[in-house]
Each structure stands twice: as C-alpha cells, then as structure tokens.
Design an enzyme around this catalytic site. Structure first.
Site, mmCIF file in Angstrom:
data_model
loop_
_atom_site.group_PDB
_atom_site.id
_atom_site.type_symbol
_atom_site.label_atom_id
_atom_site.label_comp_id
_atom_site.label_asym_id
_atom_site.label_seq_id
_atom_site.Cartn_x
_atom_site.Cartn_y
_atom_site.Cartn_z
ATOM 1 N N GLY A 34 -7.036 -12.790 -14.592
ATOM 2 C CA GLY A 34 -6.645 -14.128 -14.180
ATOM 3 C C GLY A 34 -5.421 -14.145 -13.278
ATOM 4 N N GLY B 211 -11.808 -7.892 -0.360
ATOM 5 C CA GLY B 211 -11.731 -9.263 0.129
ATOM 6 C C GLY B 211 -11.537 -10.300 -0.949
ATOM 7 N N ASP C 137 -17.140 -9.070 1.979
ATOM 8 C CA ASP C 137 -16.016 -9.900 1.569
ATOM 9 C C ASP C 137 -16.149 -11.365 1.962
ATOM 10 O OD1 ASP C 137 -15.680 -9.374 4.241
ATOM 11 O OD2 ASP C 137 -13.613 -8.703 4.070
ATOM 12 N N ARG D 101 0.864 -1.180 0.000
ATOM 13 C CA ARG D 101 0.000 0.000 0.000
ATOM 14 C C ARG D 101 0.901 1.231 0.000
ATOM 15 N NH1 ARG D 101 -3.267 -3.332 -1.250
ATOM 16 N NH2 ARG D 101 -4.958 -4.098 0.010
ATOM 17 N N GLY E 27 -9.058 -10.637 -3.075
ATOM 18 C CA GLY E 27 -7.682 -11.133 -3.062
ATOM 19 C C GLY E 27 -7.462 -12.142 -1.953
ATOM 20 N N ASP E 28 -8.002 -11.853 -0.777
ATOM 21 C CA ASP E 28 -7.899 -12.788 0.341
ATOM 22 C C ASP E 28 -8.637 -14.090 0.036
ATOM 23 O OD1 ASP E 28 -6.429 -10.918 1.815
ATOM 24 O OD2 ASP E 28 -8.243 -10.064 2.705
#
Length: 135
Positions: A55, A79, A118, A3, A81-82
């Site tokens: 992708g 969320g 998320d 970040r 990505g998690d």
C-alpha cells in the site's frame, strides 16, 4: 527514483536528493528511499510513501492516511510506480480526499502491473469513476 547503479557514492546521492526533495511541494518516495531524503520529511509538503504491494500512505495537515494496494496478478511491474503517481496527482487536481488519492494511485498501479506493458492496461479517464466505485 533512486537507482544505486547510478550513484557510486551514497552520501552524494543523499546530498543531491535531499536538496531536490526539499524544493518539492509534493514528494513521492518508496519506503526504501526515506533515509535518502530525511531533511525533506519535515515541513508542509505532502510526502507520499509508496510501499508496493503493502500500500501507500500520506500525511496531509498533520493527519496520516493509508490505503492498501488492490490485489491483482502481476504480469509486469514496470511503470506501476509512474501510474501510481499519475493517479494520485489526477485525484489531487480533482480535490479528492487524501485517502481517495491513494486509492486511485493504487488502482492505476494495479492496472499497470497487471497488463502486458506499462500503459496498455490503464483505464481511460472516463472509466475512473466507475472503477473507483467497484474498488
């Protein structure tokens, strides 16, 4: 996750993130973060590159595997990505093929992004095999 608001000095971020990345056996990075962890891109670790709607890919034993992201309406991308990481790791623990790991990660990311929060749209563990057959 890098970040830029948390790192006033990009060079400091590169130094610290590279050290951390080099100590990992499995490394998840966004396409935009690759330059920050260049030293970790060599070696035997699995480096999973997440490209969002484009992708993801992973190199395992010298072979690159790619998977497209499922097409889904995006309600809230927080969320996702998690959720991708959770899906990939759960498939790794089940000893699934690398391409299947990427697909499961993408599937869970799509569920997370298409729901109101998320986690609310995520499937239950028992539902995964059926959903993966449909995908």
């Amino acid at each position: 996750d890098y970040r830029d608001q948390l790192w006033p000095d990009l060079r400091e971020a590169e130094e610290i993130l590279s050290v951390l990345a080099c100590s990992a056996d499995i490394l998840f990075v966004r396409q935009s973060e690759l330059d920050l962890v260049k030293p970790a891109l060599n070696g035997d670790r699995e480096v999973i590159v997440m490209r969002g709607a484009r992708g993801a890919s992973v190199r395992v034993d010298g072979v690159r595997h790619d998977a497209a992201s499922p097409s889904t309406p995006v309600v809230d991308p927080n969320g996702s990505g998690d959720a991708f990481v959770a899906g990939y790791l759960s498939a790794l623990l089940e000893h699934l093929h690398p391409a299947d790991r990427l697909r499961r990660g993408g599937l869970l990311a799509a569920f997370a992004a298409s729901g109101p929060s998320d986690w609310q749209g995520l499937p239950m563990r028992a539902e995964l095999p059926l959903l993966e057959l449909e995908a």
